[in-house]
Structure formats: structure tokens, C-alpha cells
Design an enzyme around this catalytic site. Structure first.
Site, PDB file in Angstrom:
ATOM      1  N   SER A  80       0.827  -1.204   0.000  1.00  0.00           N
ATOM      2  CA  SER A  80       0.000   0.000   0.000  1.00  0.00           C
ATOM      3  C   SER A  80       0.863   1.255   0.000  1.00  0.00           C
ATOM      4  O   SER A  80       1.971   1.253   0.540  1.00  0.00           O
ATOM      5  CB  SER A  80      -0.866  -0.030   1.262  1.00  0.00           C
ATOM      6  OG  SER A  80      -1.468   1.205   1.470  1.00  0.00           O
ATOM      7  N   TYR A 118      -2.006  -1.597  11.011  1.00  0.00           N
ATOM      8  CA  TYR A 118      -2.282  -2.077   9.656  1.00  0.00           C
ATOM      9  C   TYR A 118      -1.149  -1.664   8.712  1.00  0.00           C
ATOM     10  O   TYR A 118      -0.574  -2.494   7.997  1.00  0.00           O
ATOM     11  CB  TYR A 118      -3.623  -1.541   9.134  1.00  0.00           C
ATOM     12  CG  TYR A 118      -3.780  -1.754   7.641  1.00  0.00           C
ATOM     13  CD1 TYR A 118      -4.035  -3.017   7.126  1.00  0.00           C
ATOM     14  CD2 TYR A 118      -3.618  -0.686   6.739  1.00  0.00           C
ATOM     15  CE1 TYR A 118      -4.135  -3.222   5.754  1.00  0.00           C
ATOM     16  CE2 TYR A 118      -3.727  -0.880   5.377  1.00  0.00           C
ATOM     17  CZ  TYR A 118      -3.975  -2.150   4.887  1.00  0.00           C
ATOM     18  OH  TYR A 118      -4.068  -2.344   3.528  1.00  0.00           O
ATOM     19  N   LYS A 139       2.072  -3.860   6.439  1.00  0.00           N
ATOM     20  CA  LYS A 139       2.506  -3.794   5.033  1.00  0.00           C
ATOM     21  C   LYS A 139       4.017  -3.560   4.963  1.00  0.00           C
ATOM     22  O   LYS A 139       4.713  -4.163   4.140  1.00  0.00           O
ATOM     23  CB  LYS A 139       1.745  -2.686   4.293  1.00  0.00           C
ATOM     24  CG  LYS A 139       0.250  -2.958   4.166  1.00  0.00           C
ATOM     25  CD  LYS A 139      -0.035  -4.248   3.407  1.00  0.00           C
ATOM     26  CE  LYS A 139      -1.484  -4.660   3.426  1.00  0.00           C
ATOM     27  NZ  LYS A 139      -1.742  -6.008   2.944  1.00  0.00           N
TER      28      LYS A 139
HETATM   29  N1  NAD Z   1      -8.823  -1.750  -0.630  1.00  0.00           N
HETATM   30  C1  NAD Z   1      -7.842  -0.898  -0.402  1.00  0.00           C
HETATM   31  O1  NAD Z   1      -8.065   0.311  -0.296  1.00  0.00           O
HETATM   32  C2  NAD Z   1      -6.406  -1.373  -0.283  1.00  0.00           C
HETATM   33  C3  NAD Z   1      -5.346  -0.459  -0.400  1.00  0.00           C
HETATM   34  C4  NAD Z   1      -4.032  -0.923  -0.278  1.00  0.00           C
HETATM   35  C5  NAD Z   1      -3.785  -2.265  -0.026  1.00  0.00           C
HETATM   36  N2  NAD Z   1      -4.836  -3.123   0.094  1.00  0.00           N
HETATM   37  C6  NAD Z   1      -4.560  -4.540   0.384  1.00  0.00           C
HETATM   38  O2  NAD Z   1      -5.074  -5.326  -0.685  1.00  0.00           O
HETATM   39  C7  NAD Z   1      -5.502  -6.596  -0.191  1.00  0.00           C
HETATM   40  C8  NAD Z   1      -6.923  -6.849  -0.640  1.00  0.00           C
HETATM   41  O3  NAD Z   1      -7.754  -5.784  -0.192  1.00  0.00           O
HETATM   42  P1  NAD Z   1      -9.322  -5.778  -0.445  1.00  0.00           P
HETATM   43  O4  NAD Z   1      -9.738  -4.360  -0.423  1.00  0.00           O
HETATM   44  O5  NAD Z   1      -9.643  -6.628  -1.598  1.00  0.00           O
HETATM   45  O6  NAD Z   1      -9.803  -6.452   0.918  1.00  0.00           O
HETATM   46  P2  NAD Z   1     -10.990  -7.498   1.169  1.00  0.00           P
HETATM   47  O7  NAD Z   1     -11.224  -7.523   2.640  1.00  0.00           O
HETATM   48  O8  NAD Z   1     -12.144  -7.203   0.282  1.00  0.00           O
HETATM   49  O9  NAD Z   1     -10.323  -8.865   0.693  1.00  0.00           O
HETATM   50  C9  NAD Z   1      -9.499  -9.638   1.524  1.00  0.00           C
HETATM   51  C10 NAD Z   1     -10.019 -11.063   1.479  1.00  0.00           C
HETATM   52  O10 NAD Z   1      -9.157 -11.884   2.274  1.00  0.00           O
HETATM   53  C11 NAD Z   1      -9.948 -12.762   3.051  1.00  0.00           C
HETATM   54  N3  NAD Z   1      -9.155 -13.094   4.241  1.00  0.00           N
HETATM   55  C12 NAD Z   1      -8.754 -12.274   5.244  1.00  0.00           C
HETATM   56  N4  NAD Z   1      -8.058 -12.957   6.161  1.00  0.00           N
HETATM   57  C13 NAD Z   1      -7.989 -14.240   5.720  1.00  0.00           C
HETATM   58  C14 NAD Z   1      -7.400 -15.440   6.244  1.00  0.00           C
HETATM   59  N5  NAD Z   1      -6.758 -15.459   7.414  1.00  0.00           N
HETATM   60  N6  NAD Z   1      -7.517 -16.578   5.513  1.00  0.00           N
HETATM   61  C15 NAD Z   1      -8.177 -16.586   4.332  1.00  0.00           C
HETATM   62  N7  NAD Z   1      -8.770 -15.499   3.809  1.00  0.00           N
HETATM   63  C16 NAD Z   1      -8.669 -14.339   4.496  1.00  0.00           C
HETATM   64  C17 NAD Z   1     -11.235 -11.997   3.330  1.00  0.00           C
HETATM   65  O11 NAD Z   1     -12.344 -12.841   3.618  1.00  0.00           O
HETATM   66  C18 NAD Z   1     -11.430 -11.219   2.038  1.00  0.00           C
HETATM   67  O12 NAD Z   1     -12.225 -11.935   1.109  1.00  0.00           O
HETATM   68  C19 NAD Z   1      -5.311  -6.556   1.311  1.00  0.00           C
HETATM   69  O13 NAD Z   1      -4.064  -7.147   1.608  1.00  0.00           O
HETATM   70  C20 NAD Z   1      -5.269  -5.073   1.612  1.00  0.00           C
HETATM   71  O14 NAD Z   1      -4.549  -4.797   2.779  1.00  0.00           O
HETATM   72  C21 NAD Z   1      -6.139  -2.722  -0.041  1.00  0.00           C
END
Ligand code: NAD
Length: 341
Positions: free
Chosen positions: A126, A151, A155
Site C-alpha cells: 500500500s 495495519y 505492510k
Molecule cells: N482496498 C484498499 O483500499 C487497499 C489499499 C491498499 C492495499 N490493500 C490490500 O489489498 C488486499 C486486498 O484488499 P481488499 O480491499 O480486496 O480487501 P478485502 O477484505 O475485500 O479482501 C481480503 C479477502 O481476504 C480474506 N481473508 C482475510 N483474512 C484471511 C485469512 N486469514 N484466511 C483466508 N482469507 C482471508 C477476506 O475474507 C477477504 O475476502 C489486502 O491485503 C489489503 O490490505 C487494499
């Protein structure tokens, strides 16, 4: 085609990436524990691509479960690791939950990849690693600043763990992708963002306000040193972001990487203020949004947008969709979600 494991593949960014991987012919296996997603997302992916990915419901904190998965799927060539907890506020209250879920799971997966003859690994990082950068736009060489939240720290630590592992495991190749602000939904409105509870992010808050689920949007601060006084971010359409994962994975699978651990910013290169996002929404939806200006929120940085040169030149990827495209798709998705409730 190669078999790719997508962890968190039923989540927001993961599901869009699974669609793009399947469109490119990859064989996809998803691991998700459904802690922040719904099994119905699988139907959305199938409806778009005509293919149902293999789905394994597994909590990646279960180390033995992770081992068993890799024994069963010993032909996995690459992993895109999205699974993580992502609510910044919750991470401040429950840091250990975040360190366990975001760091523990990463370590278990890397331990398994170390055993394979060759493995390609993409990590969801991120732009939060940069904090308030001293120079804009932000390049990959900008210093990583002290994290503002557990959080954000997961990262930073995650990137360090991968970098250190790549130094000693020559069979492992990895890329950390530093996302700016992912927004929007698939144009078919079959998949999109499904925030549980009150959305933490601007765009779902806007669409939920417009549909009547929230009374009004609070804009935190209009006295920042920006043209209209509101904070500036780089909003990237989730479909563009998803495509970048396919390109990054291809780079590793085809041995086009320069070193075995690389980082890339994924953004549009253009900053938009909160009020510009609201205006974009109003323009594409034809609806007036109810919002009010309130005090600044603690911890918000003023402005962040990506220097995209490295991703453009080295990955050969660039964004194709606009903020208006993202707002249009997010609004269409919100309406479908409400209809199905
Ligand atoms: N959405 C944003 O703004 C953003 C920005 C920067 C980075 N990210 C990173 O991108 C990644 C995806 O983000 P997103 O927005 O799609 O989030 P999201 O919560 O929609 O997707 C994450 C998925 O991982 C699953 N999950 C979580 N812990 C788990 C575990 N222990 N075992 C199995 N499954 C598990 C959840 O059920 C979910 O479906 C994350 O790592 C997040 O930190 C997101």
C-alpha cells in the site's frame, strides 16, 4: 496455462483479479475464509468469465491447513496474496489480530513457497508505507516512513519479510505492489466492493449515502493546503489495478524481472480531492450528494499520488479508466447490491 493461487480471491481486489487472470487463461485456485467476503462472489466471477475457479475455504492462520493445501496443489506456479485484514481503525484497537492475520499468514505461505522448485509471489502492499511523502508525485524510492497504524506497519513488515526471504531463497521471485486508492467495480456490476458495516473508504460511503443508507457524507477538513482545501488521493479503478497484477505475475513467470524482489506503485499519477470525487459522482449519477464539511480527522495525510513511471516503463502497464468510469461502476454496483438485499 499455469495454476495460480489467489488468497483473498473473493474479496474486493482479489475477485477482480481472478476475473482478469481467468480472462488471460490462467487456472485459478482461490483460498478465502469468507471473513470479509461472501461465497456469492464466486457466482459473480463465473457469470463474467464463464469459468468457476476452484475454491478452498481455509483460514490461512491455520498453518497445517496451508501445508496441506500446497501438498494437494503442488503444481501451483504463482501466488497473489491479497488475504489480510484492512481496517485501519480496528488495527489500532486490535494490533495483535492484525499482526497475526497479516504477518502470520504471509510467513506460512512463504515457508511453503520456499519448498517449491520455483515460485512467483505478488504481495498486496500500500502507499500507506510512504506516509506523508516529502515529494509529490511519490516514486518507489521515497523513504518508507514510520507507520501510522498497526495495519500500515503490517505492510511495511510484510515487504521486509519478503525482501529478506528473496535474498536467501533464489528460487523465489516476488513483487510488492503498492496500491494507491482502489475504487470502482466491474462494469457488469456482477462483482464490486462489499464493505461490512460503516464503510471506512470514501467511495462506498458516497454510494451508500446516495442510495439512502447513510444520512450524509462527512468531508473531513476543508482547510488543508490543497486547491479546494480537501485531501488529495490517487483513485485507481479496481479493474486497472487487477490487470496490473496479471502483468506483474507474467513478468515473474516469464523471468522478465530485474532482481528477485521488486516494488511498483500502482496509481493513476493524478491526485483528486475529496470534493472532486463528490463532483465526479454527481456528474455520472445525476444525483446531488448530501455532504457536510466537518473538522479534520486525526491521522489523515494531506496529499498522496503516485509517480507511475516505473510501472509504466518497466511493467509496461498503465491505467485506462478514469475517475468518472470508477464512480459510474461503483454507483451501478451499489444499486445492484441494494436491489438484491
Ligand atoms: N482496498 C484498499 O483500499 C487497499 C489499499 C491498499 C492495499 N490493500 C490490500 O489489498 C488486499 C486486498 O484488499 P481488499 O480491499 O480486496 O480487501 P478485502 O477484505 O475485500 O479482501 C481480503 C479477502 O481476504 C480474506 N481473508 C482475510 N483474512 C484471511 C485469512 N486469514 N484466511 C483466508 N482469507 C482471508 C477476506 O475474507 C477477504 O475476502 C489486502 O491485503 C489489503 O490490505 C487494499
Amino acid at each position: 496455462m499455469d495454476k495460480i493461487l489467489v488468497t483473498g480471491g473473493l474479496g474486493f481486489i482479489g475477485s477482480h483479479t481472478v476475473v482478469e487472470l481467468q480472462n488471460e487463461g490462467y487456472e485459478v485456485v482461490i483460498i478465502d475464509d469468507l471473513s470479509n467476503s461472501s461465497i456469492k462472489v464466486l457466482d459473480g466471477i463465473t457469470a463474467i468469465t464463464g469459468k468457476t475457479p476452484v475454491f478452498e475455504k481455509l483460514d490461512l492462520k491455520d498453518k497445517d491447513g496451508v501445508s496441506a493445501f500446497f501438498k494437494k496443489h503442488n503444481d501451483v506456479k504463482g501466488v497473489i496474496h491479497f488475504a489480510a485484514s484492512k481496517a485501519v481503525g480496528e488495527s489500532v484497537k486490535e494490533p495483535l489480530l492484525y499482526y497475526e492475520n497479516n504477518i502470520g499468514t504471509l510467513v506460512y505461505i512463504l515457508k511453503e513457497l520456499k519448498k517449491l522448485p520455483a515460485a512467483s509471489f505478488i504481495f498486496s502492499s500500500s502507499c500507506t508505507v510512504y506516509g506523508q511523502a516529502d515529494e509529490l508525485p511519490i516514486t518507489e524510492n521515497a523513504p518508507v516512513k514510520q507507520a501510522e497504524s498497526p495495519y500500515g506497519n503490517t505492510k511495511q513488515i510484510g515487504e521486509e519479510i519478503i525482501r529478506d526471504t528473496c535474498k536467501v531463497v533464489s528460487t523465489l521471485k516476488a513483487i510488492a505492489l503498492r496500491y494507491f486508492n482502489p475504487v470502482g467495480a466491474h462494469e457488469t456490476a456482477k462483482i464490486g466492493e462489499l464493505p461490512i458495516g460503516v464503510p471506512q473508504n470514501l467511495v462506498p460511503f458516497i454510494t451508500q449515502t446516495a442510495i439512502g443508507l447513510r444520512e450524509e457524507l462527512s468531508v473531513f477538513g476543508e482547510d488543508y493546503p490543497t486547491p479546494d482545501g480537501t485531501c488529495i488521493r490517487d483513485y485507481i479503478h479496481v479493474v486497472d489495478l487487477a490487470k496490473a497484477h496479471v502483468v506483474a505475475l507474467g513478468r515473474l513467470l516469464q523471468d522478465k524481472n530485474k532482481v528477485n524482489y521488486e516494488t511498483f506503485n500502482l496509481g493513476t499519477g493524478k491526485g483528486s480531492s475529496v470534493l472532486e470525487v463528490v463532483q465526479s459522482f454527481e456528474r455520472v449519477s445525476g444525483k446531488k450528494l448530501n455532504y457536510k464539511i466537518v473538522d479534520r480527522r486525526e491521522g489523515d495525510i494531506i496529499s498522496a499520488y503516485a509517480d507511475t513511471n516505473k510501472a509504466n516503463d518497466e511493467l509496461g502497464w498503465k491505467t485506462e479508466l478514469t475517475l468518472d468510469d470508477a464512480m459510474r461502476s461503483a454507483w451501478k454496483w451499489e444499486q445492484v447490491v441494494r436491489e438484491n438485499k
